[in-house]
Write an enzyme that holds these catalytic residues in place. Structure first.
Site, PDB file in Angstrom:
ATOM      1  N   PHE A  58     -67.462 -10.527 -26.711  1.00 11.72           N
ATOM      2  CA  PHE A  58     -68.606 -11.383 -27.618  1.00 11.72           C
ATOM      3  C   PHE A  58     -68.899 -10.686 -29.407  1.00 11.72           C
ATOM      4  O   PHE A  58     -69.055 -11.241 -30.086  1.00 11.72           O
ATOM      5  CB  PHE A  58     -69.941 -11.589 -27.289  1.00 11.72           C
ATOM      6  CG  PHE A  58     -69.752 -12.314 -26.005  1.00 11.72           C
ATOM      7  CD1 PHE A  58     -69.486 -13.453 -25.916  1.00 11.72           C
ATOM      8  CD2 PHE A  58     -70.319 -12.040 -24.387  1.00 11.72           C
ATOM      9  CE1 PHE A  58     -69.525 -13.970 -24.561  1.00 11.72           C
ATOM     10  CE2 PHE A  58     -69.899 -12.544 -23.442  1.00 11.72           C
ATOM     11  CZ  PHE A  58     -70.147 -13.920 -23.540  1.00 11.72           C
TER      12      PHE A  58
ATOM     13  N   TYR B 246     -72.229 -13.711 -36.252  1.00 15.38           N
ATOM     14  CA  TYR B 246     -73.207 -12.920 -36.399  1.00 15.38           C
ATOM     15  C   TYR B 246     -73.489 -13.389 -38.069  1.00 15.38           C
ATOM     16  O   TYR B 246     -74.327 -12.525 -38.439  1.00 15.38           O
ATOM     17  CB  TYR B 246     -72.318 -11.254 -35.773  1.00 15.38           C
ATOM     18  CG  TYR B 246     -72.618 -11.104 -34.687  1.00 15.38           C
ATOM     19  CD1 TYR B 246     -73.949 -10.507 -34.109  1.00 15.38           C
ATOM     20  CD2 TYR B 246     -71.405 -10.890 -34.392  1.00 15.38           C
ATOM     21  CE1 TYR B 246     -74.177 -10.478 -32.830  1.00 15.38           C
ATOM     22  CE2 TYR B 246     -71.574 -10.719 -32.911  1.00 15.38           C
ATOM     23  CZ  TYR B 246     -72.535 -10.787 -32.085  1.00 15.38           C
ATOM     24  OH  TYR B 246     -73.237 -10.211 -30.818  1.00 15.38           O
TER      25      TYR B 246
ATOM     26  N   GLU C 264     -83.120  -2.332 -25.658  1.00 12.59           N
ATOM     27  CA  GLU C 264     -82.454  -2.401 -24.527  1.00 12.59           C
ATOM     28  C   GLU C 264     -82.526  -1.547 -23.852  1.00 12.59           C
ATOM     29  O   GLU C 264     -82.950  -0.647 -23.418  1.00 12.59           O
ATOM     30  CB  GLU C 264     -81.085  -1.717 -25.398  1.00 12.59           C
ATOM     31  CG  GLU C 264     -79.732  -2.265 -24.641  1.00 12.59           C
ATOM     32  CD  GLU C 264     -79.748  -3.053 -24.220  1.00 12.59           C
ATOM     33  OE1 GLU C 264     -79.836  -4.287 -24.502  1.00 12.59           O
ATOM     34  OE2 GLU C 264     -79.600  -3.891 -23.116  1.00 12.59           O
TER      35      GLU C 264
ATOM     36  N   ASP D 267     -87.029  -2.526 -20.795  1.00  9.90           N
ATOM     37  CA  ASP D 267     -86.971  -4.582 -21.039  1.00  9.90           C
ATOM     38  C   ASP D 267     -88.237  -4.945 -21.953  1.00  9.90           C
ATOM     39  O   ASP D 267     -89.000  -4.438 -21.762  1.00  9.90           O
ATOM     40  CB  ASP D 267     -87.679  -4.629 -19.789  1.00  9.90           C
ATOM     41  CG  ASP D 267     -87.524  -6.050 -19.059  1.00  9.90           C
ATOM     42  OD1 ASP D 267     -87.989  -6.665 -19.959  1.00  9.90           O
ATOM     43  OD2 ASP D 267     -86.484  -6.287 -18.377  1.00  9.90           O
TER      44      ASP D 267
ATOM     45  N   GLU E 179     -80.238 -12.801 -29.395  1.00  6.82           N
ATOM     46  CA  GLU E 179     -79.486 -13.079 -29.249  1.00  6.82           C
ATOM     47  C   GLU E 179     -79.070 -13.279 -27.486  1.00  6.82           C
ATOM     48  O   GLU E 179     -78.590 -12.651 -26.823  1.00  6.82           O
ATOM     49  CB  GLU E 179     -77.973 -12.249 -29.774  1.00  6.82           C
ATOM     50  CG  GLU E 179     -77.498 -11.613 -29.444  1.00  6.82           C
ATOM     51  CD  GLU E 179     -76.508 -10.875 -29.852  1.00  6.82           C
ATOM     52  OE1 GLU E 179     -75.376 -11.560 -29.672  1.00  6.82           O
ATOM     53  OE2 GLU E 179     -76.021  -9.717 -29.846  1.00  6.82           O
TER      54      GLU E 179
ATOM     55  N   GLU F  15     -80.129 -17.967 -19.658  1.00  3.97           N
ATOM     56  CA  GLU F  15     -79.815 -16.940 -19.721  1.00  3.97           C
ATOM     57  C   GLU F  15     -81.440 -16.702 -19.819  1.00  3.97           C
ATOM     58  O   GLU F  15     -81.493 -15.161 -19.847  1.00  3.97           O
ATOM     59  CB  GLU F  15     -79.168 -16.333 -20.124  1.00  3.97           C
ATOM     60  CG  GLU F  15     -77.343 -16.558 -19.916  1.00  3.97           C
ATOM     61  CD  GLU F  15     -76.490 -15.684 -21.046  1.00  3.97           C
ATOM     62  OE1 GLU F  15     -76.683 -15.027 -21.753  1.00  3.97           O
ATOM     63  OE2 GLU F  15     -75.238 -16.077 -20.924  1.00  3.97           O
TER      64      GLU F  15
END
Lengths: 654, 654
Positions: free
Chosen positions: A332, A339, A394, A421, A437, A446
């Protein structure tokens, strides 16, 4: 992000095409003509199975008489006699790897006469079992007429009797003898009825006969959703160029080039009178076909990337429940279009952000992965000449190691990395700009809404979320190929699961319509004292949209797309009409229907779509409800069942 | 012969009916009103689950405002709060065996407002889970409006969440506020859509509200094919007789009496203003209902016989492959109507037979079983004053013992008994009259054609076969009950198998049409030197018939019947319009469809039917092909698949 996350199943570009020859004459010696065709450069040959004299076994003279002796002879023959070798064109297995058989086109399985019907059936079965016996795996069978019920029943029975054999049913693109416009769809309607009666048998496919007249593009398009195994090109279709060589018209060329992508077998069918074009002889036709293949237009980057993924069903990512692999990030991160759009959005947001001269603008990249948006944020800041402090949040422990490397080796103090999280992070300060994203092929699939609901508590009250919003789109699509792929699993669950898929053998029955939108930050959300949502009902959605189906077709499922506004006028889209140029990260999403539905032209199709939730998951339910407006009234059809009730078959874990 | 060959699963005649009460008012104390209803002679009671004050949780005032405090309160409530006991009418499990719950009728699951939809769903789920908790197994839910998609989705989800609970959806027979004729079918269309969306869930049934206006009989009839669990009779529906007691109009009486056969629960629904009829009080309504039940008309012998077999699926007999049990013969021998017709046919045939004065007329009974037709042949001969010699041929070794008994004890020398399969017997002489009873519910489905082909070689060239011919009839029928029965097996084979069944919860969508006929003897049959058929192709059949569907309905399958001409004008029939009076031996046959098809009114329905054969079996294939004539054009639908290809699921062994 949802495109190719598994290894590419087929990476070949346009490989050599297969071109066969059909002589359309009696062939006294199969081996001889096969050798000849091979020498002419053909890859295979279509041969009739028996000589025309075999027609005597239709016993047509018995229709209006009862000749007892002849009748007894017929009944004995029907019991099952071996062929006399003199009746057979293909006499043995010598050339079977080079051959496709052809059932006699004078049989009449839907004759009003009982005996002709029975004899036709006996002959077809006898011919096909012989072909199977000598190891030929494909047989061309005659085109269906308007009466095709008994023909379809016989073909169906053959699939149950003869293993392995593939039947290519000849379907002319248009009926040349009828010129009414509506007749352009007659052959498709026949094919559709035929294969429905045969339950879409996987060994039944189309030998599409290209005709002089080509219908309009929207009519042509629907063939691309069908299982075309062969494309028949009569030599009479070819024009002569200045030097007398055979060439096709521009429109025919364009159509053939489109067909090449589906890798059918091409068949050059000689004129009945044996006449060829002035120059080049019989080999000129195959040479021309290979020329068309060699001179196919260059693939776009998206086409190149998608190659081998066409019609390949993938399960959508579950990035919240599962941790992505490094290779998935790798794929990706290559999408520079995406981007660059993000960078532009961040750049504009930074320019719009006025702060005290000493104050730094705080950018938080939530779900930073291996950091591509962190890098772009830094570049955007430099371009905008703004001082920024970037946080990278992350939850994937493995991706976090890479973030540590990047910070140590590249970013330095400008970037603070946080292992958490985003929904549960206690931020030390609030952000001016929240960058994420988290979008799937359907926008919200998602769980971007749920993640950003949790993250927005550390966004300043006048802060900016990139993306600002995203909208899901749906359209009704036809694809017997995708239907068969799903049906092959033989269970309910796979019919109630969305797939990420690059459509190829599919056609859209109507243009996409939008069904719902999510906006961030969501200032109307009722939050508890910690700023977290009290429940998730505000992220449920229900939408009904109505499509007008212009041309009849079979509805196999629903295609899904999204458009996202990253910031102000900077849009990222996989909607076919507004697709961001050369962007690779997302293929469309496909929601199947358990039972395909035939839609007559001018059907009004309601599609109902739900996004639903409970405390531990999010899922979609869908159902379709076609009707037919007739003056002031409406003829309703049956709606489909509501698919995926309670998320029993597919869901996304919170 | 094909009727009840297994033991009767339910032999009760019209048992006591269940009559419940719905007060339609607030009920301050459930136990108290339950005791009262019991005393009034009611069997159960319908009670609202919560008081009307519970409507506050719709939060209707939030529709046009965003009151943050109120919104937070709403979100907290949505997370799942227990009921306050003050809100509940049914507060505990005390009277749950006497109760049916009722979901609040002010919920609006298809409101255009997102919040009203969500709150309605939360309320319905909360009410139903409470009802389930206290052990009440049925709940009345509000009638669907024209917008019902989200309602259906919610009900569907409840089936997945709450086990055991049965939902009775209230469906008025007609919409009283609309008087257009076409509206007579609106409520059925809504019901049909609703249950289709819920995939015909077995726990979803109808509470049919009988209205002042009754539609025409053909519209009423279609309700009998639906799962009616309750019939609601508002007290305002009742007239007053001379003494002021409540009674129903003649038409309503007739409709109720028809409904009684389906054993629904009846519900007396009190007028909202609490007013009753002048005399008898509240108990008068239940007394009247019981009176209607007690005074049901006498059953005909066929009805009496069929009782308990209604809608009970049986596999057809395979008398050629299997040997019948003595009890099976016993059942069929009781059918005096059938044997009287046979006797009459033999009598007439004997009268028509001229022989030399000394010559005996030879009658051969092929497939004699335990000998009823032998006895009838002897009686017919006596009546006709003809001297006869009777042969009784039977292949079942056990039945043959009984034949020996009969010969020894009753028949004596007039009868010769032969143990043989009629197809292979070498007869010592030829017959004048060949008598057989080999017919199945579809005429030829017990292989009468194949058996008589083999037997006709010992029939004189001018001899008579009784029966002389038989014709199969089919009609399209709707029966969600039978569909569900077949679907319960959860496999393909049961959907491709014909069943012998006495239709009750079924409605015919069009009158039967004939599809094919067999005649005996078949003088056109090509035979070998022994007189046997060379192959069986002459007994294959293919027929396409077209039905015009007047009223919309769901097609679940095909009903099959037969008519047989025994001799000249003596006919034996199970065709509904020509059914031999009081004949019991055959129920109709039912060919299911794998996928029910909705047919709009005025559909043109083609049904294709095949009788096919190979060397060791006979089978049927069938498919339906609906279309809709629109001026000079036709809108086609999808045909069904061809069912039972190659007899893969059902066949009759030769």
């Amino acid at each position: 992000m949802e495109a190719s996350t598994t290894s590419n199943p087929n990476t070949s570009n346009f490989p050599r095409i297969m071109v066969g020859l059909s002589r359309g004459q009696e062939e006294p010696d199969a081996s001889l003509v096969a050798a000849e065709a091979r020498e002419l450069g053909y890859d295979f040959m279509i041969l009739p199975i028996t000589f025309p004299s075999y027609r005597r076994f239709l016993f047509e003279q018995l229709v209006d008489s009862v000749d007892i002796k002849e009748t007894k002879f017929m009944e004995e023959w029907r019991k099952g006699q071996p062929f006399c070798r003199e009746d057979l064109v293909v006499k043995n297995a010598d050339v079977s790897d080079f051959m496709v058989g052809q059932v006699s086109n004078w049989i009449n399985l839907d004759s009003p006469d009982h005996n002709i019907r029975i004899n036709s059936e006996v002959i077809m079965r006898q011919q096909i079992t012989w072909i199977g016996h000598v190891g030929i795996t494909a047989v061309l069978i005659p085109p269906p007429s308007d009466f095709l019920m008994n023909y379809a029943r016989c073909v169906n029975n053959i699939f149950g009797t003869v293993p392995y054999i593939n039947l290519w049913i000849k379907i002319p693109l248009v009926l040349e003898d009828e010129i009414l416009e509506s007749n352009e769809t007659v052959t498709w309607e026949r094919w559709n009825k035929f294969r429905t009666l045969c339950e879409n048998h996987v060994r039944l496919s189309i030998a599409l006969e290209v005709t002089q007249n080509l219908p309009e593009d929207n009519i042509l398009d629907r063939w691309f959703a069908e299982p075309i195994r062969a494309v028949i090109l009569p030599t009479t279709l070819f024009l002569s160029n200045a030097k007398g060589w055979p060439v096709l018209s521009k429109r025919h060329q364009a159509f053939i080039r489109k067909l090449i992508k589906y890798k059918p077998n091409f068949v050059i069918e000689c004129a009945a009178d044996g006449s060829n074009h002035a120059s080049g002889g019989l080999s000129a036709y195959q040479e021309y076909m290979h020329y068309l293949n060699r001179t196919m237009p260059e693939l776009t980057p998206v086409e190149q990337f998608a190659l081998g993924y066409n019609d390949f069903l993938q399960s959508p990512l579950q990035p919240l429940m599962d941790n992505l692999e490094s290779s998935t990030y790798e794929v990706f991160e290559k999408d520079s279009t995406k981007y660059t759009l993000y960078e532009k959005a961040i750049h504009h947001a930074l320019l719009d952000r006025t702060t005290g001269s000493e104050e730094m603008i705080v950018i938080m990249v939530v779900g930073a992965g291996r950091g591509p948006l962190v890098t772009r944020s830094l570049i955007a800041a430099e371009k905008a000449q703004k001082r920024v402090k970037v946080y990278a949040i992350e939850k994937n422990p493995n991706a976090f190691v890479i973030l540590q490397n990047k910070k140590a080796e590249v970013w330095g103090n400008k970037v603070t990395i946080v292992f958490s999280d985003m929904r549960f992070w206690k931020a030390p300060e609030k952000a001016d700009i929240l960058v994420s994203e988290l979008l799937g092929s359907f926008g919200d699939n998602e769980l971007s809404p749920e993640c950003l609901d949790g993250a927005q508590k550390f966004l300043k009250s006048d802060g900016i979320s990139i993306p600002t919003s995203y909208t899901a789109f749906i359209s009704p699509i036809s694809s017997s190929k995708l239907h068969n792929e799903v049906a092959a699993y033989k269970d309910l669950a796979h019919f109630e699961t969305p797939y990420v898929v690059m459509f190829q053998a599919a056609s859209e029955l109507a243009k996409p319509c939008q069904i719902w939108t999510f906006e961030h930050p969501n200032r109307n959300m009722a939050a508890d004292e910690d700023g977290n949502p009290i429940n998730n009902y505000h992220n449920t959605r229900y939408s009904k949209v109505t499509f007008n189906i212009r041309e009849s077709g079979i509805l196999h499922g629903i295609a899904g797309y999204f458009e996202s506004i990253l910031y102000k006028d900077i849009m990222l889209s996989i909607h076919p009409d507004t697709h961001s140029i050369d962007m690779l990260s997302w293929f469309p999403i496909f929601f199947p229907l358990r039972i395909p539905i035939y839609l007559p032209s001018n059907t009004k199709l309601d599609i109902n779509f739900w996004r639903l939730t409970n405390s531990h998951k999010v899922w979609y339910e869908w159902c379709v409800d076609p009707s037919f407006p007739l003056g002031p009234e409406t003829i309703s059809f049956s709606p489909s069942a509501i698919h995926n009730s309670l998320g029993r078959s597919s869901w996304i874990g919170l």
